[in-house]
Design an enzyme around this catalytic site. Sequence first.
Site, mmCIF file in Angstrom:
data_model
loop_
_atom_site.group_PDB
_atom_site.id
_atom_site.type_symbol
_atom_site.label_atom_id
_atom_site.label_comp_id
_atom_site.label_asym_id
_atom_site.label_seq_id
_atom_site.Cartn_x
_atom_site.Cartn_y
_atom_site.Cartn_z
ATOM 1 N N GLU A 104 0.832 -1.192 0.000
ATOM 2 C CA GLU A 104 0.000 0.000 0.000
ATOM 3 C C GLU A 104 0.870 1.246 0.000
ATOM 4 O O GLU A 104 1.988 1.245 0.515
ATOM 5 C CB GLU A 104 -0.933 -0.048 1.210
ATOM 6 N N CYS A 122 3.438 8.282 1.590
ATOM 7 C CA CYS A 122 3.915 7.223 2.496
ATOM 8 C C CYS A 122 4.114 5.954 1.669
ATOM 9 O O CYS A 122 3.193 5.448 1.036
ATOM 10 C CB CYS A 122 2.898 7.004 3.617
ATOM 11 N N CYS A 129 6.082 -7.722 6.372
ATOM 12 C CA CYS A 129 7.146 -7.201 7.228
ATOM 13 C C CYS A 129 7.570 -8.274 8.218
ATOM 14 O O CYS A 129 6.733 -8.951 8.808
ATOM 15 C CB CYS A 129 6.631 -5.969 7.986
ATOM 16 N N CYS A 133 5.621 -6.296 14.894
ATOM 17 C CA CYS A 133 5.182 -5.551 16.077
ATOM 18 C C CYS A 133 3.710 -5.887 16.336
ATOM 19 O O CYS A 133 2.896 -5.853 15.414
ATOM 20 C CB CYS A 133 5.341 -4.048 15.837
ATOM 21 N N CYS A 136 0.826 -3.520 15.087
ATOM 22 C CA CYS A 136 0.859 -3.060 13.695
ATOM 23 C C CYS A 136 0.281 -4.129 12.776
ATOM 24 O O CYS A 136 0.599 -5.309 12.923
ATOM 25 C CB CYS A 136 2.298 -2.741 13.295
ATOM 26 N N CYS A 346 -1.108 5.168 10.069
ATOM 27 C CA CYS A 346 0.054 4.388 10.495
ATOM 28 C C CYS A 346 -0.393 3.086 11.146
ATOM 29 O O CYS A 346 -1.243 3.081 12.023
ATOM 30 C CB CYS A 346 0.864 5.132 11.548
HETATM 31 N N1 SAH Z 1 9.244 -0.793 10.075
HETATM 32 C C1 SAH Z 1 9.479 0.609 10.149
HETATM 33 C C2 SAH Z 1 8.660 1.436 9.166
HETATM 34 C C3 SAH Z 1 7.156 1.280 9.155
HETATM 35 S S1 SAH Z 1 6.335 1.880 10.490
HETATM 36 C C4 SAH Z 1 9.314 1.105 11.585
HETATM 37 O O1 SAH Z 1 8.847 0.354 12.415
HETATM 38 O O2 SAH Z 1 9.701 2.234 11.886
HETATM 39 C C5 SAH Z 1 5.768 3.419 10.509
HETATM 40 C C6 SAH Z 1 5.416 3.905 11.932
HETATM 41 O O3 SAH Z 1 4.061 3.572 12.252
HETATM 42 C C7 SAH Z 1 6.256 3.254 13.002
HETATM 43 O O4 SAH Z 1 6.728 4.175 13.914
HETATM 44 C C8 SAH Z 1 5.269 2.286 13.610
HETATM 45 O O5 SAH Z 1 5.611 1.913 14.877
HETATM 46 C C9 SAH Z 1 3.987 3.081 13.555
HETATM 47 N N2 SAH Z 1 2.796 2.257 13.788
HETATM 48 C C10 SAH Z 1 2.656 0.940 13.549
HETATM 49 N N3 SAH Z 1 1.438 0.499 13.916
HETATM 50 C C11 SAH Z 1 0.769 1.564 14.394
HETATM 51 C C12 SAH Z 1 -0.556 1.760 14.894
HETATM 52 N N4 SAH Z 1 -1.437 0.762 14.958
HETATM 53 N N5 SAH Z 1 -0.899 3.003 15.291
HETATM 54 C C13 SAH Z 1 -0.025 4.034 15.188
HETATM 55 N N6 SAH Z 1 1.223 3.906 14.708
HETATM 56 C C14 SAH Z 1 1.628 2.689 14.316
#
Ligand code: SAH
Length: 355
Positions: A104, A122, A129, A133, A136, A346
Site C-alpha cells: 500500500e 507514504c 514485514c 510488532c 501493527c 500508520c
Molecule cells: N518498520 C518501520 C517502518 C514502518 S512503520 C518502523 O517500524 O519504523 C511506521 C510507523 O508507524 C512506526 O513508527 C510504527 O511503529 C507506527 N505504527 C505501527 N502500527 C501503528 C498503529 N497501529 N498506530 C499508530 N502507529 C503505528
Amino acid sequence: MEPELDASRPAPVSLLALDSAQAAARFAELGLKPFHAKIARKEVLERGVTDYAQMTALPAAARARLSEELPILSGVELDRAVAHDRTTKLLLSFPGGARPATVETVHIPPRELASGRGATLCVSSQVGCPVACPFCASGRAGLVRNLEPHEIVEQYVRGRAIGMLSRSVVMGIGEPLLNFANLSAALDVVHDEMGLGSRKVTVSTVGFPDRLRRIAPHKPRFQLAISLHTPDQEQRDVLVPAMAGVPIEDVLAAGDDWFEQTGREITYEYVLLANENDTFGHAERLAQRLARRRCTVNLIPFNPVDDSGYGRPTEFAVQRFHATLVERGLIATVRWSRGVESDAACGQLRIRRQA
Ligand code: SAH
C-alpha cells in the site's frame, strides 16, 4: 480498473525497470530514438505521466508503438480508497513470487489546499514485514518478499500522478533497513530525477544498530526516524520482536553516531498505547534516556488494529506525555494520523485485504 496480473506468466519488462542505457537500447529495438527514451522517462518521473498517449513530446507513431510494446509500470492498482480529507490509499499488486505481492501507498495532501504545498507520500519498502510488532497490521503475515527498486519508484510515480509531492516518508509496509540496497537505489532516482531533496525524505526503522553504523558513512540522502516506542528494555522486546535482545542503549548510541556522521538530527517515534507505554513514568524514563540529545520525539497515538489487544490512549494521557517530555527539555510533537477512516493511517495498512 486494470485487470489483475496473471501470476503464471512472466510480466513484460517495464520502462521503469530499465536503466537509461537499457531503455535507450529497447527504444532502438522498437525503431525509436534514444532521446525518446529520455523524454519518456522524464514525463513519467517528473510529471507522473503513466500513459504514453499523454506524452505529446513523442511522435504519435512512437506513442502507439510504445503503448503496445513497453508498459510504463509493472504493478496494478487493485484498489483505491479516498478519505474525506482526500488522503488516498492505493493497494498495488506486483508480479513475481509465489505469494501475491501487494503493498500500500498513501498520498496525504496538505491540510490547506491553498498552501501551494504538495502532498506527503507514504511508501512501502517490503511486501509484508518480518518485524511483527503486535500493534501493527503490516507484519501480521510476515515477510513475503523485498520490493525491487523500480517497484518502490513506481509508488512515487503513482503518487505523483495523484498530485504534486513535497515530502515522502518510508513508513508504509516493511522494514526499510532489511531491504536497504533496493531502497537506496530507488531513493537515488527519487532524489535525482523526481527532485525530492534529502531533507524531504524520511526513512523510518526499528533501528538495527549495526546496519545504521554501516549506512551512516555513505551520507544517506534522507532523514532518519527510529521507532523506539518505550524506554523499557523488557517492553521493547515485546513491542518490537525483531529487536528482542538488542539493548536500547545500543540503538540510541547508533543514533548518536548517525547524528555525528551525517549532521542530521534523528526523530524518535513512539506509538502511544493506552495503559501500556503512555504513563507518566514512561514519559519520565523516556526523557531520561534521551536527555541531552539533539532529537525530536514524534508521539503517534495508536490507531486501532483489529484484535491487537491494544487501545487508543486518552487525550489526557497524550497531552500529559507530551508535556512531560517538553518540561524536561525535549522537542516533541504529536502526530494524529490522517486517513484513519479508510484504514490508511500508520499501522493500519493491510488490515482490509486480510479481513
Ligand atoms: N518498520 C518501520 C517502518 C514502518 S512503520 C518502523 O517500524 O519504523 C511506521 C510507523 O508507524 C512506526 O513508527 C510504527 O511503529 C507506527 N505504527 C505501527 N502500527 C501503528 C498503529 N497501529 N498506530 C499508530 N502507529 C503505528
